[in-house]
Design a protein around this motif. Structure first.
Motif, PDB file in Angstrom:
ATOM      1  N   LYS A  20      65.421  42.527  22.401  1.00  0.00           N
ATOM      2  CA  LYS A  20      64.931  43.177  21.194  1.00  0.00           C
ATOM      3  C   LYS A  20      64.456  42.144  20.168  1.00  0.00           C
ATOM      4  O   LYS A  20      63.449  42.354  19.483  1.00  0.00           O
ATOM      5  N   ASP A  24      60.788  42.105  18.556  1.00  0.00           N
ATOM      6  CA  ASP A  24      60.609  42.202  17.108  1.00  0.00           C
ATOM      7  C   ASP A  24      59.765  41.046  16.572  1.00  0.00           C
ATOM      8  O   ASP A  24      58.882  41.238  15.730  1.00  0.00           O
ATOM      9  N   LYS A 305      58.598  51.418  19.879  1.00  0.00           N
ATOM     10  CA  LYS A 305      59.442  51.778  18.745  1.00  0.00           C
ATOM     11  C   LYS A 305      58.898  53.030  18.066  1.00  0.00           C
ATOM     12  O   LYS A 305      57.699  53.325  18.154  1.00  0.00           O
ATOM     13  N   GLN A 308      60.355  54.471  12.502  1.00  0.00           N
ATOM     14  CA  GLN A 308      61.434  53.843  11.751  1.00  0.00           C
ATOM     15  C   GLN A 308      61.786  52.459  12.290  1.00  0.00           C
ATOM     16  O   GLN A 308      62.742  51.835  11.835  1.00  0.00           O
ATOM     17  N   GLN A 310      62.863  51.831  15.316  1.00  0.00           N
ATOM     18  CA  GLN A 310      63.930  51.898  16.310  1.00  0.00           C
ATOM     19  C   GLN A 310      63.328  52.018  17.715  1.00  0.00           C
ATOM     20  O   GLN A 310      62.366  52.751  17.917  1.00  0.00           O
ATOM     21  N   TYR A 311      63.914  51.309  18.664  1.00  0.00           N
ATOM     22  CA  TYR A 311      63.416  51.379  20.042  1.00  0.00           C
ATOM     23  C   TYR A 311      63.690  52.761  20.625  1.00  0.00           C
ATOM     24  O   TYR A 311      64.782  53.316  20.473  1.00  0.00           O
ATOM     25  N   GLN A 314      67.111  53.029  24.968  1.00  0.00           N
ATOM     26  CA  GLN A 314      68.418  52.489  24.636  1.00  0.00           C
ATOM     27  C   GLN A 314      69.204  52.256  25.921  1.00  0.00           C
ATOM     28  O   GLN A 314      69.290  53.147  26.772  1.00  0.00           O
TER      29      GLN A 314
END
Length: 404
Positions: A20, A24, A305, A308, A310-311, A314
């Protein structure tokens, strides 16, 4: 074993956090990788796959241990017999001491050992036996994921046609004025038909090989035949057109989302979210609701993503439990199309709406007569199966790449 499982679990979570961070950092630069970042990301993905494979191996080993324990328990329950001295061995010793002029050597029974030259032969090296690992190591292959996605399986003793009645439309009520006629609204029905198409595979081995091999070759052939049958059916379970074969999931699924143009069929995070909500809540809430795609497609989905940051993907925090995409389990199947223009590369929905019919189970049979003149032992494996999405009102939907 418990400590090892915990370490694997912690390692898996740590690897995902590292992946991650790389994603990012690349995103902040507009998606560009620097230095060896991309290679490192690929290595981390490979580590995740390796950990998942090891977990599966551990689960398989635990099952084999249970089977072996049960087998040993059965053997230990049998009465023991006193050991009998080997007459041939005593005759060889007498011959070696010069007490006999000759000895007849019979063909060995049971497991025999090959001689191995160790050092020099005259120094006794020829007396060293070869140690043989008695389990055949099979290479791994991709297998069908449909049966792991939670379809409804119907097991029948015979192969007569099964007709499944289904609803295609429900009744609807309407606001009605006083003394006005009430509008009629009847539900609509249809029938889905499941047959029993035959899949078969023939394997042959020489009697010499079966007699002399040091591994459980017959057990391996049974496993190999079963896997071949599963893979043959798995192709049709995804893409079969229903013409003298099962009807695949993709064939009868409706399109929930079509991708944008100019991206060679690729999807975005928004595309997958739209596909998710194209399936209505009753199907989304099913315990059999999930995703299906091939491995390369999942690799692309791991990088996405939401708005927001978020990936969508999960990793599972419990070993042996599938990873999730938008909180739904992800299953992989090599028969799902790769990402491309017009390709239906992602399936989402309630997989229990897909019915798999198995008629008579799996038959694994042996014949010593089929190839009698060649002294070959023939094995035959057969299944009779069919597959069809019974509920075709929107339980399963696909993402389709744009035409251009």
């Amino acid at each position: 074993m418990t400590d090892l499982i915990k370490r694997l679990q912690e390692r898996r979570a740590n690897v995902w956090e590292q992946a991650k961070e790389l994603l990012d950092a690349a995103e902040k630069r507009g998606g560009a990788w620097e230095g060896e970042e991309e290679q490192k990301y690929q290595r981390l993905n490979a580590d995740l796959d390796a950990i998942d494979l090891r977990v599966k191996d551990m689960a398989d080993a635990e099952q084999r241990a249970k089977d072996a324990e049960a087998a040993f328990a059965g053997l230990l329950a049998k009465p023991e017999t006193a050991p009998v001295a080997d007459k041939r061995d005593s005759e060889l010793r007498r011959w070696a001491r010069g007490e006999m002029r000759g000895v007849d050597i019979a063909a060995p029974s049971g497991v025999s050992f090959r001689d191995l030259t160790k050092g020099t032969a005259t120094a006794g090296g020829n007396t060293v036996p070869t140690t043989f690992y008695g389990q055949l190591m099979a290479h791994l292959i991709e297998v069908s994921g449909v049966m792991m996605a939670g379809p409804t399986v119907l097991n029948t003793a015979s192969g007569e046609t099964i007709e499944v009645p289904v609803t295609t439309a429900h009744s609807s009520a309407a606001l009605t004025a006083e003394a006005a006629a009430i509008t009629e609204s009847d539900p609509a029905f249809a029938k889905r038909t499941l047959g029993a198409y035959k899949y078969g595979v023939l394997l042959q081995a020489s009697s010499e090989l079966l007699s002399d091999t040091g591994v459980d070759l017959e057990g391996y052939l049974a496993m190999q035949a079963g896997r071949a049958l599963g893979n043959a059916f798995g192709v049709h379970a995804v893409t079969g057109d229903g013409s003298s074969k099962p009807t695949g999931i993709v064939t009868s699924a409706s399109t929930g989302k079509t991708g944008g143009t100019g991206v060679a069929g690729a999807f975005t995070a928004d595309d997958l979210i739209d596909l998710y909500y194209s399936v209505i809540a009753p199907y989304r809430n099913s315990t059999s609701c999930g995703w299906m795609m091939r491995d390369a497609t999942l690799a692309a989905a791991r990088k996405l993503k939401d708005s927001q940051g978020q990936y969508l993907w999960q990793p599972s925090i419990q070993l042996g439990t599938p990873d999730t995409l938008l909180s739904k389990p992800v299953h992989t199947d090599p028969n799902v199309a790769a990402v491309a223009t017009t390709a239906k590369s992602v399936i989402f929905g309630d997989f229990s709406a897909y019915f798999v019919r198995m008629a008579g189970g799996v038959r694994f049979e042996r014949s010593d007569d089929y190839a009698f003149n060649s002294d070959l032992v023939t094995y035959r494996a057969i299944i009779r199966a069919d597959g069809l999405t019974v509920d075709q009102t929107g339980a399963l939907k696909v993402f389709a790449g744009a035409a251009t």
